[in-house]
Design a protein around this motif. Structure first.
Motif, PDB file in Angstrom:
ATOM      1  N   LEU A   5     -42.682  19.176 -23.837  1.00 51.65           N
ATOM      2  CA  LEU A   5     -42.782  20.503 -23.229  1.00 51.65           C
ATOM      3  C   LEU A   5     -41.729  21.484 -23.724  1.00 51.65           C
ATOM      4  CD1 LEU A   5     -43.355  19.532 -19.463  1.00 51.65           C
ATOM      5  CD2 LEU A   5     -45.077  20.087 -21.193  1.00 51.65           C
ATOM      6  N   GLY A   6     -40.637  20.985 -24.252  1.00 53.13           N
ATOM      7  CA  GLY A   6     -39.488  21.819 -24.590  1.00 53.13           C
ATOM      8  C   GLY A   6     -38.525  21.850 -23.413  1.00 53.13           C
TER       9      GLY A   6
ATOM     10  N   LEU B 172     -40.223  23.194 -14.763  1.00 52.14           N
ATOM     11  CA  LEU B 172     -40.967  22.201 -13.987  1.00 52.14           C
ATOM     12  C   LEU B 172     -40.037  21.478 -13.012  1.00 52.14           C
ATOM     13  CD1 LEU B 172     -43.531  20.549 -13.407  1.00 52.14           C
ATOM     14  CD2 LEU B 172     -42.884  19.065 -15.315  1.00 52.14           C
ATOM     15  N   ASN B 173     -38.834  21.126 -13.477  1.00 56.27           N
ATOM     16  CA  ASN B 173     -37.862  20.459 -12.606  1.00 56.27           C
ATOM     17  C   ASN B 173     -37.540  21.309 -11.379  1.00 56.27           C
ATOM     18  OD1 ASN B 173     -37.691  18.296 -14.351  1.00 56.27           O
ATOM     19  ND2 ASN B 173     -35.734  18.897 -15.215  1.00 56.27           N
ATOM     20  N   GLY B 174     -37.305  22.590 -11.587  1.00 56.10           N
ATOM     21  CA  GLY B 174     -37.011  23.482 -10.472  1.00 56.10           C
ATOM     22  C   GLY B 174     -38.154  23.540  -9.472  1.00 56.10           C
ATOM     23  N   LEU B 175     -39.372  23.565  -9.973  1.00 59.25           N
ATOM     24  CA  LEU B 175     -40.537  23.576  -9.077  1.00 59.25           C
ATOM     25  C   LEU B 175     -40.663  22.259  -8.321  1.00 59.25           C
ATOM     26  CD1 LEU B 175     -43.159  25.402 -11.327  1.00 59.25           C
ATOM     27  CD2 LEU B 175     -41.881  26.329  -9.379  1.00 59.25           C
ATOM     28  N   LEU B 176     -40.346  21.146  -8.971  1.00 59.01           N
ATOM     29  CA  LEU B 176     -40.373  19.851  -8.278  1.00 59.01           C
ATOM     30  C   LEU B 176     -39.328  19.805  -7.164  1.00 59.01           C
ATOM     31  CD1 LEU B 176     -40.841  17.378 -11.272  1.00 59.01           C
ATOM     32  CD2 LEU B 176     -42.494  17.854  -9.448  1.00 59.01           C
ATOM     33  N   ILE B 177     -38.136  20.322  -7.448  1.00 63.45           N
ATOM     34  CA  ILE B 177     -37.077  20.359  -6.431  1.00 63.45           C
ATOM     35  C   ILE B 177     -37.538  21.182  -5.230  1.00 63.45           C
ATOM     36  CG2 ILE B 177     -34.750  21.207  -5.896  1.00 63.45           C
ATOM     37  CD1 ILE B 177     -34.074  20.655  -8.919  1.00 63.45           C
TER      38      ILE B 177
ATOM     39  N   LEU C  43     -39.901  13.672  -5.214  1.00 63.02           N
ATOM     40  CA  LEU C  43     -40.087  14.853  -6.066  1.00 63.02           C
ATOM     41  C   LEU C  43     -38.751  15.504  -6.415  1.00 63.02           C
ATOM     42  CD1 LEU C  43     -43.222  16.550  -4.454  1.00 63.02           C
ATOM     43  CD2 LEU C  43     -43.108  15.227  -6.579  1.00 63.02           C
ATOM     44  N   VAL C  44     -37.860  15.582  -5.438  1.00 64.58           N
ATOM     45  CA  VAL C  44     -36.531  16.157  -5.705  1.00 64.58           C
ATOM     46  C   VAL C  44     -35.788  15.294  -6.726  1.00 64.58           C
ATOM     47  CG1 VAL C  44     -34.308  16.831  -4.716  1.00 64.58           C
ATOM     48  CG2 VAL C  44     -36.406  17.241  -3.425  1.00 64.58           C
ATOM     49  N   GLY C  45     -35.891  13.975  -6.598  1.00 64.91           N
ATOM     50  CA  GLY C  45     -35.256  13.081  -7.568  1.00 64.91           C
ATOM     51  C   GLY C  45     -35.771  13.319  -8.975  1.00 64.91           C
ATOM     52  N   PHE C  46     -37.101  13.451  -9.102  1.00 65.30           N
ATOM     53  CA  PHE C  46     -37.671  13.775 -10.413  1.00 65.30           C
ATOM     54  C   PHE C  46     -37.137  15.114 -10.899  1.00 65.30           C
ATOM     55  CE2 PHE C  46     -41.768  11.217  -9.407  1.00 65.30           C
ATOM     56  CZ  PHE C  46     -41.224  10.070  -9.950  1.00 65.30           C
ATOM     57  N   GLY C  47     -37.060  16.066  -9.993  1.00 57.03           N
ATOM     58  CA  GLY C  47     -36.639  17.412 -10.363  1.00 57.03           C
ATOM     59  C   GLY C  47     -35.200  17.501 -10.842  1.00 57.03           C
ATOM     60  N   VAL C  48     -34.284  16.885 -10.121  1.00 53.93           N
ATOM     61  CA  VAL C  48     -32.870  17.013 -10.509  1.00 53.93           C
ATOM     62  C   VAL C  48     -32.504  16.117 -11.681  1.00 53.93           C
ATOM     63  CG1 VAL C  48     -32.126  17.698  -8.196  1.00 53.93           C
ATOM     64  CG2 VAL C  48     -31.938  15.307  -8.876  1.00 53.93           C
ATOM     65  N   SER C  49     -33.360  15.180 -12.025  1.00 50.10           N
ATOM     66  CA  SER C  49     -33.014  14.149 -13.001  1.00 50.10           C
ATOM     67  C   SER C  49     -32.550  14.688 -14.345  1.00 50.10           C
ATOM     68  CB  SER C  49     -34.190  13.198 -13.213  1.00 50.10           C
ATOM     69  OG  SER C  49     -35.281  13.893 -13.794  1.00 50.10           O
ATOM     70  N   THR C  50     -33.179  15.719 -14.854  1.00 44.55           N
ATOM     71  CA  THR C  50     -32.835  16.159 -16.207  1.00 44.55           C
ATOM     72  C   THR C  50     -32.354  17.603 -16.301  1.00 44.55           C
ATOM     73  OG1 THR C  50     -35.150  16.684 -16.666  1.00 44.55           O
ATOM     74  CG2 THR C  50     -34.367  14.491 -17.325  1.00 44.55           C
ATOM     75  N   VAL C  51     -32.203  18.279 -15.181  1.00 42.58           N
ATOM     76  CA  VAL C  51     -31.739  19.668 -15.256  1.00 42.58           C
ATOM     77  C   VAL C  51     -30.394  19.735 -15.981  1.00 42.58           C
ATOM     78  CG1 VAL C  51     -30.924  21.668 -13.940  1.00 42.58           C
ATOM     79  CG2 VAL C  51     -32.994  20.475 -13.221  1.00 42.58           C
TER      80      VAL C  51
ATOM     81  N   SER D 289     -31.071  24.447   6.376  1.00 43.44           N
ATOM     82  CA  SER D 289     -30.203  24.353   5.202  1.00 43.44           C
ATOM     83  C   SER D 289     -30.929  23.711   4.023  1.00 43.44           C
ATOM     84  CB  SER D 289     -28.903  23.618   5.531  1.00 43.44           C
ATOM     85  OG  SER D 289     -29.155  22.303   5.934  1.00 43.44           O
ATOM     86  N   PHE D 290     -31.790  22.724   4.287  1.00 39.12           N
ATOM     87  CA  PHE D 290     -32.574  22.127   3.199  1.00 39.12           C
ATOM     88  C   PHE D 290     -33.592  23.130   2.655  1.00 39.12           C
ATOM     89  CE2 PHE D 290     -30.411  18.347   3.566  1.00 39.12           C
ATOM     90  CZ  PHE D 290     -30.992  17.278   2.908  1.00 39.12           C
ATOM     91  N   GLY D 291     -34.108  23.989   3.513  1.00 38.85           N
ATOM     92  CA  GLY D 291     -34.991  25.055   3.055  1.00 38.85           C
ATOM     93  C   GLY D 291     -34.277  26.011   2.113  1.00 38.85           C
ATOM     94  N   LEU D 292     -33.030  26.296   2.405  1.00 34.93           N
ATOM     95  CA  LEU D 292     -32.247  27.147   1.507  1.00 34.93           C
ATOM     96  C   LEU D 292     -31.990  26.460   0.168  1.00 34.93           C
ATOM     97  CD1 LEU D 292     -29.694  28.717   4.006  1.00 34.93           C
ATOM     98  CD2 LEU D 292     -31.686  29.805   2.940  1.00 34.93           C
ATOM     99  N   VAL D 293     -31.780  25.162   0.208  1.00 37.47           N
ATOM    100  CA  VAL D 293     -31.585  24.415  -1.038  1.00 37.47           C
ATOM    101  C   VAL D 293     -32.879  24.441  -1.860  1.00 37.47           C
ATOM    102  CG1 VAL D 293     -30.990  22.175  -2.053  1.00 37.47           C
ATOM    103  CG2 VAL D 293     -29.755  23.007  -0.053  1.00 37.47           C
ATOM    104  N   ALA D 294     -34.026  24.447  -1.193  1.00 33.24           N
ATOM    105  CA  ALA D 294     -35.301  24.574  -1.911  1.00 33.24           C
ATOM    106  C   ALA D 294     -35.324  25.867  -2.717  1.00 33.24           C
ATOM    107  CB  ALA D 294     -36.472  24.529  -0.931  1.00 33.24           C
ATOM    108  N   LEU D 295     -34.742  26.931  -2.158  1.00 32.48           N
ATOM    109  CA  LEU D 295     -34.662  28.200  -2.891  1.00 32.48           C
ATOM    110  C   LEU D 295     -33.792  28.066  -4.139  1.00 32.48           C
ATOM    111  CD1 LEU D 295     -34.350  30.776   0.029  1.00 32.48           C
ATOM    112  CD2 LEU D 295     -36.375  30.226  -1.358  1.00 32.48           C
ATOM    113  N   LEU D 296     -32.757  27.232  -4.070  1.00 35.91           N
ATOM    114  CA  LEU D 296     -31.941  26.986  -5.258  1.00 35.91           C
ATOM    115  C   LEU D 296     -32.764  26.279  -6.334  1.00 35.91           C
ATOM    116  CD1 LEU D 296     -28.610  25.824  -3.592  1.00 35.91           C
ATOM    117  CD2 LEU D 296     -29.033  27.986  -4.782  1.00 35.91           C
ATOM    118  N   GLY D 297     -33.634  25.369  -5.906  1.00 34.82           N
ATOM    119  CA  GLY D 297     -34.533  24.718  -6.859  1.00 34.82           C
ATOM    120  C   GLY D 297     -35.433  25.737  -7.533  1.00 34.82           C
ATOM    121  N   LEU D 298     -35.942  26.657  -6.745  1.00 38.78           N
ATOM    122  CA  LEU D 298     -36.753  27.736  -7.308  1.00 38.78           C
ATOM    123  C   LEU D 298     -35.907  28.592  -8.243  1.00 38.78           C
ATOM    124  CD1 LEU D 298     -39.642  28.745  -7.115  1.00 38.78           C
ATOM    125  CD2 LEU D 298     -38.934  30.202  -5.230  1.00 38.78           C
TER     126      LEU D 298
END
Length: 177
Positions: free
Chosen positions: A62-63, A70-75, A97-105, A155-164
């Motif tokens: 994917l590059g 994609l990682n940010g969207l998974l988070i 999903l969060v684990g997949f997301g943060v894995s390679t950022v 607070s977890f909802g706010l962290v979701a925004l960081l993923g976005l």
């Protein structure tokens, strides 16, 4: 490099939150039987570790930029799933999903920083990692403070925004400079 640093900061705040707060979230919000208290944390860690082995293959296909998007969207998706549906299976699936997301950022962002055209690789990597690591250090206490003011789900909802934010900010990075 500042934008790469901010991507790393958002990614590491999400990762740090999961390291420090996922077990507490699972315990207080999901309230599983005692023998399953560690399920959420284990789901996150297993997904993160497993996905790190696959990250290079995905990034090659994917590059780096699209993989990080994609990682940010998974988070964001994983955390919102855990916030909106607080049953054991949905929170566990969200944490996976969060684990997949943060894995390679962070590894991908560091790789991009090392290829900087404006600074020597060591200098660029130092700048990006310094900004990013501050998210790992200051994010979890900030989440604790926010959860004291409101609640852990908020607070977890706010962290979701960081993923976005990871997905949005990486689009702003111009690696041609």
């Amino acid at each position: 490099l500042l934008k790469l640093g901010l991507v790393a900061l958002c990614g590491m705040m999400c990762e740090g939150t999961m390291f420090d707060w996922s077990g507490i979230y699972f315990s207080k919000i999901v309230q599983p039987p005692e023998e399953l208290l560690a399920l959420g944390y284990v789901a996150f860690m297993a997904a993160m570790a497993g996905a790190r082995f696959l990250g290079d293959k995905v990034a090659f296909r994917l590059g780096n930029r699209r993989t990080i998007q994609l990682n940010g969207l998974l988070i964001a998706t994983g955390l919102m799933l855990a916030v909106l549906f607080t049953q054991m299976l949905t929170v566990s699936a969200g944490f996976i999903l969060v684990g997949f997301g943060v894995s390679t950022v962070v590894p991908l962002v560091y790789g991009m920083a090392a290829k900087s055209k404006t600074r020597p690789a060591g200098m660029a990597l130092t700048a990006v990692s310094s900004i990013g690591f501050s998210g790992f250090l200051f994010g979890p206490p900030l989440i604790g403070y926010i959860s004291e003011l409101s609640n852990l789900r908020w607070s977890f909802g706010l962290v979701a925004l960081l993923g976005l934010g990871v997905s949005i900010l990486i689009r702003q990075v111009d690696m041609k400079k």
